[in-house]
Design a protein around this motif. Structure first.
Motif, PDB file in Angstrom:
ATOM      1  N   LYS A  89      -1.829  -6.872  -4.250  1.00  0.00           N
ATOM      2  CA  LYS A  89      -1.989  -8.041  -3.386  1.00  0.00           C
ATOM      3  C   LYS A  89      -1.424  -9.258  -4.100  1.00  0.00           C
ATOM      4  O   LYS A  89      -1.777  -9.529  -5.254  1.00  0.00           O
ATOM      5  CB  LYS A  89      -3.463  -8.259  -3.047  1.00  0.00           C
ATOM      6  N   PHE A  93      -3.484  -0.579  -4.339  1.00  0.00           N
ATOM      7  CA  PHE A  93      -2.861  -1.683  -3.614  1.00  0.00           C
ATOM      8  C   PHE A  93      -2.375  -2.728  -4.608  1.00  0.00           C
ATOM      9  O   PHE A  93      -2.846  -2.815  -5.747  1.00  0.00           O
ATOM     10  CB  PHE A  93      -3.796  -2.321  -2.572  1.00  0.00           C
ATOM     11  N   LYS A 142      -3.600   6.001  -0.558  1.00  0.00           N
ATOM     12  CA  LYS A 142      -4.611   5.445   0.351  1.00  0.00           C
ATOM     13  C   LYS A 142      -5.394   4.307  -0.309  1.00  0.00           C
ATOM     14  O   LYS A 142      -4.804   3.363  -0.824  1.00  0.00           O
ATOM     15  CB  LYS A 142      -5.522   6.552   0.865  1.00  0.00           C
ATOM     16  N   ASP A 143      -6.721   4.361  -0.299  1.00  0.00           N
ATOM     17  CA  ASP A 143      -7.549   3.253  -0.795  1.00  0.00           C
ATOM     18  C   ASP A 143      -7.589   3.160  -2.319  1.00  0.00           C
ATOM     19  O   ASP A 143      -8.244   2.270  -2.870  1.00  0.00           O
ATOM     20  CB  ASP A 143      -8.990   3.398  -0.280  1.00  0.00           C
ATOM     21  N   THR A 167       0.845  -1.201   0.000  1.00  0.00           N
ATOM     22  CA  THR A 167       0.000   0.000   0.000  1.00  0.00           C
ATOM     23  C   THR A 167       0.877   1.247   0.000  1.00  0.00           C
ATOM     24  O   THR A 167       2.102   1.176   0.159  1.00  0.00           O
ATOM     25  CB  THR A 167      -0.924   0.033   1.233  1.00  0.00           C
ATOM     26  N   ASN A 168       0.229   2.386  -0.183  1.00  0.00           N
ATOM     27  CA  ASN A 168       0.923   3.679  -0.220  1.00  0.00           C
ATOM     28  C   ASN A 168       0.068   4.700   0.514  1.00  0.00           C
ATOM     29  O   ASN A 168      -1.123   4.851   0.220  1.00  0.00           O
ATOM     30  CB  ASN A 168       1.147   4.092  -1.683  1.00  0.00           C
ATOM     31  N   GLU A 169       0.666   5.421   1.469  1.00  0.00           N
ATOM     32  CA  GLU A 169      -0.106   6.343   2.300  1.00  0.00           C
ATOM     33  C   GLU A 169      -0.670   7.507   1.492  1.00  0.00           C
ATOM     34  O   GLU A 169      -1.755   8.017   1.790  1.00  0.00           O
ATOM     35  CB  GLU A 169       0.761   6.864   3.450  1.00  0.00           C
TER      36      GLU A 169
END
Length: 289
Positions: A128, A126, A122-123, A117-119
């Motif tokens: 996975k 991602f 955010k959402d 993830t990356n701040e």
């Protein structure tokens, strides 16, 4: 806190309603599933050192056992500092300090799950990676148990670690070429053009396949398709180079125990902290398309 907050659910259910790009990479290896567990951890530690220096690279925050909801294994939390390692079109858009990525991994071998993830994003972003390590020749379908509709959309991509054409000129190293390497300790290698067929017919040599299901989400108007394809291209490159190294480093790790590996990981964590603060930027960079 819900368990799904800590352990993202396998399969498409966790990404319902989101536009994601899913591919499954299959890596066949002349190793046993038990051997690979040691070889993978050894190679991750070595590759981390090869990609750290000059203020960039990998920082290990946590490396500890976990047990939750009947699943147990090793949990790691790493930070990737990648300011100069991304392509130009990303640097143009990314603010200062935004090219820091968090990788959380739950290694319940032979099943492993990794989430990046990356701040800043955010959402909206991602990666996975869910991996099953199976003692077969890579011919199982849908080992991750996706629903039928989702599985029909998944591209299955075989990776041949001995195929020179799958490696770029910049990444190629003679000492990391399975088509040349011979293991003194096991007698395995070199891997010729028909090594997969030979492996299937050789009861004296172990075999296994890593089934790596990669889900990528990059929700940014005008860039989504380009970035999701770009990330998958880099993942394939990473899996190819990493497993070529793992096999060619066989004699360095084949006699190690898991206890040896944990001691090595502790030492590597200390080395990475030192290496990141000095020297020049090292290792693999993501080239422009």
């Amino acid at each position: 806190r819900r368990s799904s907050d800590l352990f993202p659910v396998s399969g498409a259910g966790s990404d319902e309603g989101e536009m994601v790009l899913i591919k499954e990479y299959r890596v066949l290896l002349p190793l046993s599933v038990e051997e690979y567990q040691v070889g993978q951890l050894f190679s991750v530690a070595e590759a981390s050192k090869n990609n750290t220096g000059g203020g960039e690279g990998i920082e290990v925050l946590k490396n500890e056992p976990y047990e939750r909801d009947g699943e147990k294994g090793q949990y790691t939390h790493k930070i990737y500092h990648l300011q100069s390692k991304v392509p130009g079109f990303v640097k143009m858009l990314a603010p200062e300090g935004s090219l820091v990525f968090h990788e959380k991994a739950w290694n319940a071998y032979p099943y492993c799950r990794t989430v990046v993830t990356n701040e800043y994003m955010k959402d909206y972003f991602f990666i996975k990676i869910e991996t099953w390590h199976k003692p077969d020749l890579g011919n199982q379908e849908n080992v991750h148990g996706l629903n039928a509709e989702t599985w029909t959309e998944v591209d299955v991509i075989p990776i041949d670690i001995a195929d020179r054409t799958q490696v770029s000129e910049d990444d190629y190293k003679t000492e990391e070429d399975p088509a040349i390497f011979t293991s003194e300790k096991t007698g395995r290698g070199p891997l010729g053009p028909d090594w997969k067929k030979e492996l299937a017919n050789n009861p004296d040599c172990p075999h296994m396949c890593a089934y790596k299901l990669v889900t990528v989400k990059f929700q940014w108007w005008g860039l989504q398709g380009r970035m999701e394809k770009f990330i998958h291209k880099q993942e394939k490159r990473l899996f190819t180079n990493f497993h070529r190294q793992l096999f060619c480093w066989l004699d360095k790790w084949v006699n190690l125990t898991m206890e040896d590996i944990r001691c090595m990981e502790d030492e590597t964590q200390r080395e990475l902290d030192e290496m990141r603060q000095k020297g020049s930027v090292r290792g693999m960079c993501a080239a422009d398309e």
